[in-house]
Structures are given as structure tokens and as C-alpha cells.
Design a protein around this motif. Structure first.
Motif, PDB file in Angstrom:
ATOM      1  N   ASP A  30      67.390  34.694  76.900  1.00 20.39           N
ATOM      2  CA  ASP A  30      68.723  33.983  76.587  1.00 20.39           C
ATOM      3  C   ASP A  30      69.812  34.888  76.636  1.00 20.39           C
ATOM      4  N   SER A  31      69.801  36.017  76.003  1.00 21.59           N
ATOM      5  CA  SER A  31      70.806  36.850  76.097  1.00 21.59           C
ATOM      6  C   SER A  31      71.039  37.414  77.445  1.00 21.59           C
ATOM      7  N   LEU A  70      71.080  26.331  77.982  1.00 18.65           N
ATOM      8  CA  LEU A  70      69.732  26.669  77.898  1.00 18.65           C
ATOM      9  C   LEU A  70      68.925  25.659  77.374  1.00 18.65           C
ATOM     10  N   LYS A  82      65.430  24.313  76.547  1.00 17.08           N
ATOM     11  CA  LYS A  82      64.319  24.738  75.843  1.00 17.08           C
ATOM     12  C   LYS A  82      63.095  23.668  75.776  1.00 17.08           C
ATOM     13  N   SER A  90      66.752  28.162  68.126  1.00 14.87           N
ATOM     14  CA  SER A  90      65.957  28.395  69.160  1.00 14.87           C
ATOM     15  C   SER A  90      66.534  29.401  70.164  1.00 14.87           C
ATOM     16  N   VAL A  91      67.446  30.335  69.782  1.00  9.86           N
ATOM     17  CA  VAL A  91      68.081  31.342  70.671  1.00  9.86           C
ATOM     18  C   VAL A  91      67.745  32.825  69.950  1.00  9.86           C
ATOM     19  N   ASP A  92      67.702  33.690  70.840  1.00  8.81           N
ATOM     20  CA  ASP A  92      67.676  35.173  70.074  1.00  8.81           C
ATOM     21  C   ASP A  92      68.637  35.437  69.602  1.00  8.81           C
ATOM     22  N   LEU A 136      72.362  36.651  71.348  1.00 10.27           N
ATOM     23  CA  LEU A 136      72.970  35.965  72.333  1.00 10.27           C
ATOM     24  C   LEU A 136      74.211  35.668  72.177  1.00 10.27           C
ATOM     25  N   SER A 145      78.404  27.863  75.652  1.00  9.20           N
ATOM     26  CA  SER A 145      76.986  27.671  75.780  1.00  9.20           C
ATOM     27  C   SER A 145      76.282  26.302  75.012  1.00  9.20           C
ATOM     28  N   MET A 191      72.693  24.372  74.130  1.00  9.15           N
ATOM     29  CA  MET A 191      70.962  24.397  73.948  1.00  9.15           C
ATOM     30  C   MET A 191      70.439  22.974  74.039  1.00  9.15           C
TER      31      MET A 191
END
Length: 185
Positions: free
Chosen positions: A129-130, A146, A148, A157-159, A162, A172, A174
Motif C-alpha cells: 500500500d505504501s 487501493l 482490497k 485495511s491499509v498499512d 500509507l 486515495s 479504498m
């Protein structure tokens, strides 16, 4: 200079466990590529899960785990290219631009580019993700999507890195793969 791509699509590795949604996501991405310049950045999927397992078992150094996980993204990129008509593997911004000029949909195998210019910490807090966020900023994209696995929670659900890797000009979003209408939009 105009951006090389409009949108970076990070295709989550977790989709590998959901073949129907994986194929539907590829179809939606292929359709979107007809209207705008896209670059696909793959997750690590089961290939990165293997690295996590090996790291737990052998206590790898942060650098070793990082580079092995990046190579897992390269493996997933090969899988994506094998399943997505009109796509081609690329390794850097120049190859991305050339692929788009030739009418192909570029899929990034990021290891070579990251070996040349890796500003990200080498920790499990930094995932694909990052890396996709950094790529989006570096390549001039205005949006990062993103994708998923189905049922993914939008908020967690992202690191953890990010938002620090995301350039100010990149927006961004998701999208869980079971919400194809959102992905197509």
C-alpha cells in the motif's frame, strides 16, 4: 511536464484468495484503462505471506524481509500480466510511459525501481500500500485506488505508513473488490 499516469491502481494481494473477484477486478481495471492512463501496482499476496512466514521462523533482518516482500510484488505482477489482456510488465517510469504510448496497460514489478530509489522504511509497517502511494506521487498520478479483498473494512485495511508515503497531490480511495460499481467509478 504532464504526469505519466492519471491513476495508480494497487491490486491487493488478498484478492488472490477470491478468484471470481480477482478476475472481475481485472476486467474492471481493463475497462477503466480505455478511458484513462493507469498503472497497476500489485500487492504481495501469497508470495508476501510466505516471506512473513519465513520471517517469523528465521527472524530475518528488516532489510532482508523488505526486499523479499518487494520481490513478492514482482511475482504477483507476473501473475497479473498473465491474466490481464493487453497488459505488460514494467519496471520504472520510462517503461511505464513507453507501454502507455504503445497502447498497453502497464503492471509494475517494483523491485528494480525501488533498488534505485527507495525512500521508504524497511519495516512491516510499510507494505505494498505504501509502496503504491509512493509510486503514485513519484509518477505524477492524481489518484491512488487501493483494490482490497471482498468485505475489507474501509477504515482499517491499509498499512500504517500509507498516509506518510502519499504525496499531497494524490487523492486515495479504498475499494473492496465486492463493490465493483465503486471500482468502475
Amino acid at each position: 511536464m504532464p504526469p505519466i499516469v492519471d491513476v495508480v491502481v494497487k491490486l491487493g494481494g488478498g484478492l488472490f484468495a477470491h478468484p471470481a473477484q480477482f478476475e472481475a477486478a481485472l476486467a474492471a481495471i481493463r475497462e477503466a484503462a480505455d478511458a484513462q492512463r493507469l498503472l497497476i501496482v500489485p500487492g504481495g499476496g501469497p508470495f508476501a505471506d510466505t516471506v512473513r512466514h519465513v520471517d517469523r521462523q528465521f527472524k530475518l533482518s528488516d532489510d532482508a524481509a523488505h526486499w523479499m516482500a518487494v520481490l513478492a510484488m514482482d511475482q504477483y505482477a507476473h501473475l497479473v500480466v498473465s491474466r490481464l489482456a493487453g497488459s505488460v510488465l514494467v519496471a520504472d517510469p520510462g517503461e511505464t510511459a513507453a507501454a502507455l504510448r504503445a497502447g498497453h496497460l502497464p503492471v509494475l514489478a517494483p523491485s528494480r525501481w525501488l533498488r534505485d530509489a527507495d525512500p521508504l522504511p524497511h519495516t512491516w509497517d510499510v507494505t505494498s500500500d505504501s509502496i503504491a502511494a509512493w509510486v503514485a506521487g513519484a509518477i505524477g498520478a492524481r489518484r491512488l485506488v487501493l483494490v482490497k479483498p471482498p468485505g475489507a473494512a474501509v477504515d482499517n485495511s491499509v498499512d500504517g505508513y500509507l498516509h506518510r508515503a502519499l504525496a499531497a497531490h494524490v487523492r486515495s480511495v479504498m475499494v473492496p473488490a465486492d463493490q465493483m460499481s465503486a471500482l468502475r467509478a
